[in-house]
Write an enzyme that holds these catalytic residues in place. Structure first.
Site, PDB file in Angstrom:
ATOM      1  N   ASP A 194      43.260  39.880  40.851  1.00  0.00           N
ATOM      2  CA  ASP A 194      42.005  39.981  40.153  1.00  0.00           C
ATOM      3  C   ASP A 194      40.759  41.005  40.886  1.00  0.00           C
ATOM      4  O   ASP A 194      39.915  41.250  40.444  1.00  0.00           O
ATOM      5  CB  ASP A 194      41.513  38.861  39.548  1.00  0.00           C
ATOM      6  CG  ASP A 194      40.814  37.736  40.505  1.00  0.00           C
ATOM      7  OD1 ASP A 194      41.101  37.916  41.799  1.00  0.00           O
ATOM      8  OD2 ASP A 194      40.677  36.665  40.021  1.00  0.00           O
ATOM      9  N   ASP A 204      47.679  37.330  38.961  1.00  0.00           N
ATOM     10  CA  ASP A 204      46.479  36.461  38.850  1.00  0.00           C
ATOM     11  C   ASP A 204      46.037  36.331  37.357  1.00  0.00           C
ATOM     12  O   ASP A 204      46.255  37.340  36.457  1.00  0.00           O
ATOM     13  CB  ASP A 204      45.048  37.166  39.424  1.00  0.00           C
ATOM     14  CG  ASP A 204      44.988  36.523  41.040  1.00  0.00           C
ATOM     15  OD1 ASP A 204      45.692  35.774  41.431  1.00  0.00           O
ATOM     16  OD2 ASP A 204      43.930  37.387  41.390  1.00  0.00           O
ATOM     17  N   LYS A 241      49.067  33.156  39.120  1.00  0.00           N
ATOM     18  CA  LYS A 241      48.236  32.565  40.192  1.00  0.00           C
ATOM     19  C   LYS A 241      46.751  32.225  39.768  1.00  0.00           C
ATOM     20  O   LYS A 241      46.287  32.908  38.752  1.00  0.00           O
ATOM     21  CB  LYS A 241      47.722  33.497  41.392  1.00  0.00           C
ATOM     22  CG  LYS A 241      46.984  32.817  42.378  1.00  0.00           C
ATOM     23  CD  LYS A 241      46.950  33.414  43.830  1.00  0.00           C
ATOM     24  CE  LYS A 241      46.200  34.666  43.623  1.00  0.00           C
ATOM     25  NZ  LYS A 241      44.416  34.115  43.625  1.00  0.00           N
ATOM     26  N   GLU A 257      43.038  29.571  40.241  1.00  0.00           N
ATOM     27  CA  GLU A 257      42.009  29.373  41.339  1.00  0.00           C
ATOM     28  C   GLU A 257      41.675  27.793  40.946  1.00  0.00           C
ATOM     29  O   GLU A 257      41.242  27.467  39.744  1.00  0.00           O
ATOM     30  CB  GLU A 257      40.996  30.104  41.479  1.00  0.00           C
ATOM     31  CG  GLU A 257      41.278  31.609  41.777  1.00  0.00           C
ATOM     32  CD  GLU A 257      39.923  32.143  42.138  1.00  0.00           C
ATOM     33  OE1 GLU A 257      40.071  33.540  42.528  1.00  0.00           O
ATOM     34  OE2 GLU A 257      39.126  31.913  41.997  1.00  0.00           O
ATOM     35  N   GLU A 275      42.354  30.570  51.039  1.00  0.00           N
ATOM     36  CA  GLU A 275      41.253  31.690  51.436  1.00  0.00           C
ATOM     37  C   GLU A 275      39.905  31.033  52.459  1.00  0.00           C
ATOM     38  O   GLU A 275      39.123  30.143  51.991  1.00  0.00           O
ATOM     39  CB  GLU A 275      40.840  32.136  50.454  1.00  0.00           C
ATOM     40  CG  GLU A 275      40.017  33.445  50.725  1.00  0.00           C
ATOM     41  CD  GLU A 275      39.825  34.467  49.505  1.00  0.00           C
ATOM     42  OE1 GLU A 275      39.164  35.396  49.721  1.00  0.00           O
ATOM     43  OE2 GLU A 275      40.514  34.351  48.198  1.00  0.00           O
TER      44      GLU A 275
END
Length: 280
Positions: free
Chosen positions: A60, A99, A129, A131, A197
């Protein structure tokens, strides 16, 4: 064909067949590192896959580097689907992960499954994916139960940049245990891999040793199972763009493109292009 030509056209250890999730799982077992880069269009996907990159992430981050939005939260599912489909068409043997953008999976398990199903059906991506760690584990479990492979993302999560008060390293000091709990939670929920990350290297190393799924580092040190970068950071495009501390540049694509455009413009203005050899 010379060795240099082979390297340029095929890449270093380029996959000779379609990369599958199980292939990457085996690499963790054998300790073989693998590479991931972002991609947002057909031609770039072809170039990166030809370079031997095993996995392409339709991030993204396209919100910033493709559409020029200020934050990743601004990109829509439709926009992500269109670029993911283009990447899949150019990906060759590379595995493609897409994403799910902000606002398309947080509300409920049903929303997450519907969004992920639409992404995979319309784009052809092999995995989605999302988050979040402990808080998002129920969504991961719902996706896995629906037959949808998941890559998790913990540590600094760009979709939560406002809640995190900016771009900050996560998992330092007392926060390390929470980060490790997030990694354990996504693994237990059924994620096949997890991006770490902006995490201290020692914490990322501990997480990698603790879980059986692949860890993918971006600003997380050398001990994760794989590495990922935004390709614009990896190749310095544009030339004057901001580069995070953890990114190294292997090319100067932005400077080369600007120089090429300037040369083209000059030759058009001077009347030296097109020349006789360019005419029918």
């Amino acid at each position: 064909m010379s060795d240099s030509t082979t390297a340029a056209s095929v890449g270093y250890l380029a996959p000779t067949r379609q990369v599958r999730i199980g292939d990457l799982r085996k690499k963790k077992a054998t300790g073989e590192k693998w590479a991931m880069l972002t991609a947002y269009d057909y031609s770039t996907a072809r170039a990166l896959a030809d370079g031997g990159v095993e996995c392409l992430l339709v991030g993204d981050s396209a919100a910033n580097v493709v559409f020029g939005y200020n934050q990743t939260q601004q990109i829509s599912l439709d926009e992500m689907v269109y670029i993911a489909a283009a990447v899949v068409r150019g990906a060759g043997n590379a595995l493609v992960i897409a994403d799910l953008p902000f606002g398309t999976y947080e509300a409920s398990d049903e929303q997450a499954v519907l969004s992920a199903s639409e992404m995979m059906r319309r784009s052809g991506a092999a995995m989605v994916k999302i988050e979040g760690g402990v808080r998002i584990a129920p969504r991961i479990r719902a996706l896995v139960n629906a037959g949808i492979p998941v890559c998790a993302h913990v540590g600094f999560t760009p979709q939560s940049v406002n809640a995190l008060s900016g771009f900050k390293v996560q998992g330092r000091g007392d926060a390390a245990e929470q980060l490790l709990a997030d990694v354990r939670a996504v693994a237990e929920a059924g994620a096949d891999m997890v991006v770490l990350e902006m995490v201290p290297a020692e914490v990322a190393a501990k997480a990698t040793a603790e879980v059986g799924i692949s860890t993918i580092g971006i600003g997380a040190g050398p001990d994760t199972d794989a590495q990922v970068l935004v390709w614009h950071d990896m190749a310095a495009f544009p030339a004057d763009g901001h580069r995070p501390k953890f990114a190294r540049q292997w090319a100067q694509v932005g400077a080369d493109l600007t120089a090429a455009a300037a040369s083209y413009k000059r030759e058009v203005a001077e009347g030296t292009f097109p020349a006789t050899e360019h005419c029918f």
